[in-house]
Motif scaffolding. Structure first.
Motif, PDB file in Angstrom:
ATOM      1  N   VAL A 297       0.844  -1.207   0.000  1.00 38.08           N
ATOM      2  CA  VAL A 297       0.000   0.000   0.000  1.00 38.08           C
ATOM      3  C   VAL A 297       0.874   1.249   0.000  1.00 38.08           C
ATOM      4  O   VAL A 297       0.640   2.201  -0.758  1.00 38.08           O
ATOM      5  CB  VAL A 297      -0.947   0.001   1.216  1.00 38.08           C
ATOM      6  CG1 VAL A 297      -1.679   1.331   1.328  1.00 38.08           C
ATOM      7  CG2 VAL A 297      -1.947  -1.152   1.118  1.00 38.08           C
ATOM      8  N   GLU A 298       1.900   1.240   0.816  1.00 36.44           N
ATOM      9  CA  GLU A 298       2.813   2.389   0.904  1.00 36.44           C
ATOM     10  C   GLU A 298       3.497   2.660  -0.435  1.00 36.44           C
ATOM     11  O   GLU A 298       3.691   3.818  -0.821  1.00 36.44           O
ATOM     12  CB  GLU A 298       3.853   2.097   1.986  1.00 36.44           C
ATOM     13  CG  GLU A 298       4.810   3.227   2.283  1.00 36.44           C
ATOM     14  CD  GLU A 298       5.816   2.857   3.355  1.00 36.44           C
ATOM     15  OE1 GLU A 298       6.139   3.739   4.181  1.00 36.44           O
ATOM     16  OE2 GLU A 298       6.287   1.699   3.371  1.00 36.44           O
ATOM     17  N   THR A 299       3.841   1.602  -1.161  1.00 38.19           N
ATOM     18  CA  THR A 299       4.498   1.768  -2.460  1.00 38.19           C
ATOM     19  C   THR A 299       3.560   2.436  -3.452  1.00 38.19           C
ATOM     20  O   THR A 299       3.965   3.343  -4.195  1.00 38.19           O
ATOM     21  CB  THR A 299       4.983   0.413  -2.990  1.00 38.19           C
ATOM     22  OG1 THR A 299       5.839  -0.201  -2.016  1.00 38.19           O
ATOM     23  CG2 THR A 299       5.756   0.585  -4.296  1.00 38.19           C
ATOM     24  N   PHE A 300       2.307   2.005  -3.483  1.00 38.54           N
ATOM     25  CA  PHE A 300       1.327   2.676  -4.342  1.00 38.54           C
ATOM     26  C   PHE A 300       1.198   4.144  -3.950  1.00 38.54           C
ATOM     27  O   PHE A 300       1.219   5.038  -4.811  1.00 38.54           O
ATOM     28  CB  PHE A 300      -0.040   1.997  -4.235  1.00 38.54           C
ATOM     29  CG  PHE A 300      -0.231   0.809  -5.135  1.00 38.54           C
ATOM     30  CD1 PHE A 300      -0.552   0.996  -6.474  1.00 38.54           C
ATOM     31  CD2 PHE A 300      -0.082  -0.476  -4.656  1.00 38.54           C
ATOM     32  CE1 PHE A 300      -0.738  -0.091  -7.319  1.00 38.54           C
ATOM     33  CE2 PHE A 300      -0.263  -1.568  -5.490  1.00 38.54           C
ATOM     34  CZ  PHE A 300      -0.587  -1.387  -6.822  1.00 38.54           C
ATOM     35  N   GLU A 301       1.061   4.408  -2.675  1.00 33.62           N
ATOM     36  CA  GLU A 301       0.853   5.778  -2.203  1.00 33.62           C
ATOM     37  C   GLU A 301       2.054   6.666  -2.519  1.00 33.62           C
ATOM     38  O   GLU A 301       1.900   7.869  -2.744  1.00 33.62           O
ATOM     39  CB  GLU A 301       0.577   5.774  -0.705  1.00 33.62           C
ATOM     40  CG  GLU A 301      -0.780   5.163  -0.345  1.00 33.62           C
ATOM     41  CD  GLU A 301      -1.003   5.060   1.156  1.00 33.62           C
ATOM     42  OE1 GLU A 301      -0.007   5.165   1.910  1.00 33.62           O
ATOM     43  OE2 GLU A 301      -2.157   4.867   1.573  1.00 33.62           O
ATOM     44  N   CYS A 302       3.233   6.068  -2.568  1.00 36.33           N
ATOM     45  CA  CYS A 302       4.456   6.828  -2.809  1.00 36.33           C
ATOM     46  C   CYS A 302       4.609   7.217  -4.277  1.00 36.33           C
ATOM     47  O   CYS A 302       5.237   8.229  -4.595  1.00 36.33           O
ATOM     48  CB  CYS A 302       5.656   5.999  -2.352  1.00 36.33           C
ATOM     49  SG  CYS A 302       7.219   6.883  -2.295  1.00 36.33           S
ATOM     50  N   HIS A 303       4.004   6.432  -5.175  1.00 41.27           N
ATOM     51  CA  HIS A 303       4.278   6.612  -6.597  1.00 41.27           C
ATOM     52  C   HIS A 303       3.066   6.957  -7.463  1.00 41.27           C
ATOM     53  O   HIS A 303       3.238   7.293  -8.636  1.00 41.27           O
ATOM     54  CB  HIS A 303       4.938   5.351  -7.158  1.00 41.27           C
ATOM     55  CG  HIS A 303       6.286   5.065  -6.560  1.00 41.27           C
ATOM     56  ND1 HIS A 303       7.421   5.754  -6.927  1.00 41.27           N
ATOM     57  CD2 HIS A 303       6.671   4.190  -5.598  1.00 41.27           C
ATOM     58  CE1 HIS A 303       8.454   5.302  -6.230  1.00 41.27           C
ATOM     59  NE2 HIS A 303       8.034   4.349  -5.415  1.00 41.27           N
TER      60      HIS A 303
END
Length: 215
Positions: A118-124
Motif C-alpha cells: 500500500v505504501e508503495t502505491f501511495e508513494c508513486h
C-alpha cells in the motif's frame, strides 16, 4: 480482453522493480549481524522467499538462530527506503487500470507485508487500481502454499478456473499449480524464462505487456 474474470499479481519483480532496495536491506542486515555479504546475484535469487528462509540461505546457517531478529532489523531498515526506491515497471499501472476499466477483478498476492505494498502505491501514484491485497501475515502460510491465492479468489467471489495468477518466479508458478489456478509468467525476476516454462502456464513473456497481448 482475456476470458479471465480475475487477475491476481505477485508484487516484487512482477509489478515493481524493487531489486535495489531489497539488496540494500539484506546487506545492511547481514552486516549488522556480522555475516559475510554475498554477491548481489545470490541475494537477488532469494527474492520471493520468506525473509527468514532467505537469511538461512544467505548466512549459510540452517536454521539460523538469529533469523527472527534479522527479519526485524531488515523490516526496520526497509521502512525508510523500500517504498520510495521501488519503481513500478513502465506498463504495470496502465495494465492494472485497464483491467479495472474492463470491470475485471484485480488483486495482489505477495510474500511482502500488505502495508508495504500500500505504501508503495501511495508513494508513486494517486490511485490504487486493485480490489484486494493479500500480504505476509494475512494467511497462515507463505507461497508456495496456495492459501493466499485461494483466499483472494474467495474474497473476489470468483471460481479458480476464472482466475489467472501472474508472477515472475518459480515460487509463483508453484503456488498457482498448488492452488489449481492458471499461471502466466513474466521473466522480469531472477527465475529464467526457460525455468518458468517448465511449469504449467498459459504464457511466459518478457514483460507484462507481452503477457497481456498473448493471453
Amino acid at each position: 480482453m482475456s476470458r479471465y474474470k480475475a487477475f491476481i499479481f505477485d508484487f516484487d519483480l512482477t509489478l515493481v522493480d524493487s531489486t535495489a532496495p531489497i539488496v540494500k536491506c539484506f546487506k545492511h542486515t547481514l552486516k549488522t549481524f556480522g555475516y559475510d555479504i554475498p554477491d548481489d546475484k545470490t541475494i537477488i535469487d532469494t527474492i520471493g522467499l520468506p525473509l527468514t528462509d532467505a537469511f538461512d540461505i544467505l548466512s549459510g546457517i540452517t536454521p539460523n538462530p538469529n533469523k527472527e531478529e534479522m527479519r526485524k532489523t531488515y523490516v526496520a531498515f526497509a521502512d525508510g527506503i523500500m517504498a520510495k526506491e521501488s519503481i513500478f515497471y513502465p506498463d504495470a499501472l496502465g495494465i492494472l487500470q485497464s483491467l479495472v476499466t474492463a470491470e475485471r477483478k484485480v488483486a495482489i498476492v505477495s510474500s511482502k507485508m500488505r502495508y508495504r505494498i500500500v505504501e508503495t502505491f501511495e508513494c508513486h501514484t494517486s490511485s490504487m487500481p486493485v480490489d484486494l491485497i493479500v500480504g505476509l501475515g494475512d494467511v497462515g502460510a507463505p507461497k508456495p502454499d496456495p492459501a493466499g491465492l485461494l483466499f483472494a479468489a474467495d474474497k473476489l467471489g470468483v471460481y479458480r478456473e476464472d482466475v489467472l495468477y501472474i508472477g515472475d518466479s518459480y515460487i509463483d508458478a508453484q503456488t498457482a499449480y498448488n492452488a489449481g489456478i492458471d499461471f502466466a509468467g513474466v521473466a522480469t525476476g531472477p527465475t529464467p524464462k526457460d525455468k518458468l516454462l517448465e511449469y504449467p502456464n498459459v504464457f511466459v513473456g518478457d514483460s507484462l505487456t507481452e503477457v497481456f497481448l498473448n493471453i
